[in-house]
Scaffold this motif. Sequence first.
Motif, PDB file in Angstrom:
ATOM      1  N   SER A 130       0.749  -1.194   0.038  1.00 58.48           N
ATOM      2  CA  SER A 130       0.096  -0.088  -0.131  1.00 58.48           C
ATOM      3  C   SER A 130       0.758   1.218   0.005  1.00 58.48           C
ATOM      4  O   SER A 130       1.950   1.105   0.228  1.00 58.48           O
ATOM      5  N   LEU A 131       0.223   2.483  -0.188  1.00 60.35           N
ATOM      6  CA  LEU A 131       0.899   3.540  -0.305  1.00 60.35           C
ATOM      7  C   LEU A 131       1.257   3.777   1.088  1.00 60.35           C
ATOM      8  O   LEU A 131       2.640   4.709   1.412  1.00 60.35           O
ATOM      9  N   PHE A 132       0.594   3.590   1.986  1.00 56.67           N
ATOM     10  CA  PHE A 132       0.885   4.108   3.690  1.00 56.67           C
ATOM     11  C   PHE A 132       2.126   3.090   3.921  1.00 56.67           C
ATOM     12  O   PHE A 132       2.961   3.867   4.463  1.00 56.67           O
ATOM     13  N   LEU A 147      -0.727  10.965   9.368  1.00 51.68           N
ATOM     14  CA  LEU A 147      -0.323  10.775   8.281  1.00 51.68           C
ATOM     15  C   LEU A 147      -1.306   9.985   7.533  1.00 51.68           C
ATOM     16  O   LEU A 147      -2.133  10.467   6.350  1.00 51.68           O
ATOM     17  N   ALA A 148      -2.100   9.072   8.244  1.00 53.72           N
ATOM     18  CA  ALA A 148      -3.402   8.361   7.635  1.00 53.72           C
ATOM     19  C   ALA A 148      -4.535   9.459   7.568  1.00 53.72           C
ATOM     20  O   ALA A 148      -5.358   9.196   6.566  1.00 53.72           O
ATOM     21  N   SER A 149      -4.501  10.354   8.337  1.00 57.00           N
ATOM     22  CA  SER A 149      -6.079  11.108   8.365  1.00 57.00           C
ATOM     23  C   SER A 149      -5.372  12.254   6.943  1.00 57.00           C
ATOM     24  O   SER A 149      -6.269  12.655   6.339  1.00 57.00           O
ATOM     25  N   TRP A 150      -4.306  12.382   6.867  1.00 59.91           N
ATOM     26  CA  TRP A 150      -3.906  13.311   5.468  1.00 59.91           C
ATOM     27  C   TRP A 150      -4.136  12.600   4.170  1.00 59.91           C
ATOM     28  O   TRP A 150      -4.744  13.175   3.333  1.00 59.91           O
ATOM     29  N   ALA A 367       2.608  15.153  15.983  1.00 60.72           N
ATOM     30  CA  ALA A 367       2.165  14.393  15.028  1.00 60.72           C
ATOM     31  C   ALA A 367       2.373  15.042  13.690  1.00 60.72           C
ATOM     32  O   ALA A 367       2.672  14.109  12.750  1.00 60.72           O
ATOM     33  N   ASN A 368       2.150  16.200  13.612  1.00 60.25           N
ATOM     34  CA  ASN A 368       2.410  16.865  12.211  1.00 60.25           C
ATOM     35  C   ASN A 368       3.805  16.758  11.923  1.00 60.25           C
ATOM     36  O   ASN A 368       4.033  16.514  10.612  1.00 60.25           O
ATOM     37  N   TYR A 369       4.871  16.960  12.706  1.00 61.74           N
ATOM     38  CA  TYR A 369       6.141  16.782  12.280  1.00 61.74           C
ATOM     39  C   TYR A 369       6.331  15.478  11.764  1.00 61.74           C
ATOM     40  O   TYR A 369       7.279  15.002  10.784  1.00 61.74           O
ATOM     41  N   GLU A 370       6.055  14.514  12.506  1.00 60.95           N
ATOM     42  CA  GLU A 370       6.191  13.012  12.074  1.00 60.95           C
ATOM     43  C   GLU A 370       5.691  12.993  10.705  1.00 60.95           C
ATOM     44  O   GLU A 370       6.362  12.133   9.851  1.00 60.95           O
ATOM     45  N   ALA A 371       4.620  13.449  10.476  1.00 56.08           N
ATOM     46  CA  ALA A 371       3.899  13.034   9.358  1.00 56.08           C
ATOM     47  C   ALA A 371       4.720  13.729   7.989  1.00 56.08           C
ATOM     48  O   ALA A 371       4.971  13.233   6.834  1.00 56.08           O
ATOM     49  N   LEU A 372       4.992  14.977   8.484  1.00 55.52           N
ATOM     50  CA  LEU A 372       5.915  15.741   7.531  1.00 55.52           C
ATOM     51  C   LEU A 372       7.476  15.119   6.928  1.00 55.52           C
ATOM     52  O   LEU A 372       7.864  14.933   5.995  1.00 55.52           O
ATOM     53  N   ALA A 373       7.942  14.383   8.185  1.00 53.41           N
ATOM     54  CA  ALA A 373       8.993  13.572   8.178  1.00 53.41           C
ATOM     55  C   ALA A 373       9.113  12.408   7.322  1.00 53.41           C
ATOM     56  O   ALA A 373       9.748  12.163   6.503  1.00 53.41           O
ATOM     57  N   ASN A 446      -1.997   9.371  -7.563  1.00 54.06           N
ATOM     58  CA  ASN A 446      -1.334  10.566  -7.499  1.00 54.06           C
ATOM     59  C   ASN A 446      -1.983  11.749  -7.005  1.00 54.06           C
ATOM     60  O   ASN A 446      -1.343  12.730  -6.645  1.00 54.06           O
ATOM     61  N   MET A 447      -3.197  11.887  -7.249  1.00 53.79           N
ATOM     62  CA  MET A 447      -3.976  13.043  -6.740  1.00 53.79           C
ATOM     63  C   MET A 447      -4.269  12.906  -5.089  1.00 53.79           C
ATOM     64  O   MET A 447      -3.989  13.961  -4.515  1.00 53.79           O
ATOM     65  N   VAL A 448      -4.022  11.804  -4.579  1.00 53.82           N
ATOM     66  CA  VAL A 448      -4.053  11.690  -3.332  1.00 53.82           C
ATOM     67  C   VAL A 448      -2.764  12.022  -2.914  1.00 53.82           C
ATOM     68  O   VAL A 448      -2.707  12.685  -1.779  1.00 53.82           O
ATOM     69  N   LEU A 449      -1.710  11.633  -3.580  1.00 48.12           N
ATOM     70  CA  LEU A 449      -0.406  12.298  -3.145  1.00 48.12           C
ATOM     71  C   LEU A 449      -0.413  13.789  -3.001  1.00 48.12           C
ATOM     72  O   LEU A 449       0.111  14.246  -2.217  1.00 48.12           O
ATOM     73  N   ALA A 450      -0.607  14.275  -4.219  1.00 48.10           N
ATOM     74  CA  ALA A 450      -0.809  15.464  -4.529  1.00 48.10           C
ATOM     75  C   ALA A 450      -1.515  16.363  -3.354  1.00 48.10           C
ATOM     76  O   ALA A 450      -1.195  17.503  -2.832  1.00 48.10           O
ATOM     77  N   PHE A 451      -2.868  15.917  -2.860  1.00 46.60           N
ATOM     78  CA  PHE A 451      -3.547  16.542  -2.023  1.00 46.60           C
ATOM     79  C   PHE A 451      -3.021  16.416  -0.623  1.00 46.60           C
ATOM     80  O   PHE A 451      -3.519  16.895   0.275  1.00 46.60           O
TER      81      PHE A 451
END
Length: 602
Positions: A130-132, A147-150, A367-373, A446-451
């Motif tokens: 999976s993408l995750f 990250l999952a919520s994003w 949580a935001n920092y980890e998702a961005l990392a 790829n749309m999911v990645l972009a958003f």
Amino acid sequence: MRKEVAAVFQQRADQFQEQEKQTGSKSSTVSWLRVLVFICGAGITYFLFRNYNPTAGIIGLILSYMLFIVVMRWHSRLNYTYTHFKLLRELNLEELDRLQGKLQKLDKGEAFTDNQHPYTSDLDIFGDNSLFQLLNRSITSLGKTKLASWLQQAALPAEVKQRQEAVAALTKPEQLDWLQHFVVMPRHHKHTEVPSSAFFEWLRENSLYKKHGYMKPLLFILPVLTVAAIVAWFYGFSGYIPGAFLLLQFLLAYRFRTIRDDYYEKSISIYEAMESYTRQMRHIEQHETNAALLTSLKNKLFYKQHKASEALGKLAGIIDFFSYRLSTLMAFFLNTILMWDFLWIYRIEQWRDQYLGQVEGSLEVLANYEALASIASFQLANPAYAVPEISDVPFEVTATALEHPLIFVSERIANSFTMQGAGKTIVVTGSNMSGKTTFLRTVGINMVLAFTGAPVAASQMRVAPAQVYTAMRTVDNLAESTSSFYAELKRLRILLNLTEQGIPVFYLLDEILKGTNSRDRHLGAMALIRQLHRRTASGLISTHDLELGAMEEELKGSVENYSFNSTIEGDKILFDYKLQRGLCRSFNASKLMQLMGIAIEE
């Protein structure tokens, strides 16, 4: 490009392995030094007590103990460093596995699977391969959930741009060490799937000292009186007084035994997480960055000159002292004489009143920092991927050399594609196994990645904000007495309801109405396209139904035909997996059936 990236990760893995060996050797030496200090200290103390006087012996004991503590802490730091290098080596080897598509051992994000979600099931966002698995580097529930919520919900354009800027800052060459150190820090600790926020919510709702106000003065007075009475007893005073105080403490401990155990069990369950978060937040607090989002997040860790890392460190320290109760003998004396459990429950509630609001906000920062990392690590592993541009043109999807990020072959087939405007439908026809369904998934993922704010598997991409919606893997459900055809109809009903809400919807429909006869399928598909044409929606539909190609003439400028084709050479079916304009003119179902042994006459 992939070979160069793989070489970097391999080089770093080798570098950390060498540092791991060196630190391990040093740690082993210091371990023996610790044993030597203990033996020498014990010998010197014994010698002083025997040959001089108790004062010299006590001084020797204290100095030996202090030296032992210094060496022990040195050894502990070396062990941490050794483990850290080991984890860094494993992280870089993990990155190599990702590049090769070896995702089996990685977290699948199964907790986030939802077959009723608009797209995550059909686009392999969670689950096997999976993408995750490709994106996530976090092991904490905080980072994984964020990250999952994003991935489940598209961000607003302004937020996407902020994340892109933050990821760009984290992927600068000079940030690589900072980033990888941040990613492995939580891997030193055990993390549960139960979020820390559950403990904080429980702590906010429970308060021993507010409900039982008389306990606070007893906490400060009773231990002092008990110790004083015991000392007095040693000097010849009555033993009934300390006995009475000890009995009172025992009765209080028994009266609140359930509450004491509850506080301890809930707090100790987050101890490892608090240790991890303390180190991670200290790492963030020291991070120098100019990215607006990262700076904004970092500033939230400071409140009235208090650092979030210090607040969490204090909580970890309190829980550590609380855990002394694990020793049965220690717990008996501490709780019978000093009201030990009550003391640390009081300290926890004090901590809550002073720091809880700040800490809850800081966990969101982490949580935001980890998702961005995670996204930044994905970008570093795929430097050829493009940072998509969020378009102002409604329903624009323009991509050059678009690929599927979960296809791991040496030479992936890329396709360029463009569409824009509301009420547009791209009808994709093609022979079996020619790639039409994969192309729909390629566009969607790829749309999911972009958003999400992540790079996309393309050399260029422009995409307009829209709610992605898919209908691809509809299956029957025996428990609900639902056929696959009815399941698909329910899925399409949700799509129609969604398009009535006025939000832009980008749909990806694979072999619609495949569970019924060809006549009804044809009539239903055409009616659906006409209906969607009148709404704030656009998208792609794959089909074997060539009659749908006539819609291009009926709705000129709104329906366009594209196709994937194959060629047959002898007993071989050849695919080029290239998107072409127009209807498919080559079919291979008969040949496939012949190859499977079905006697079809030419």
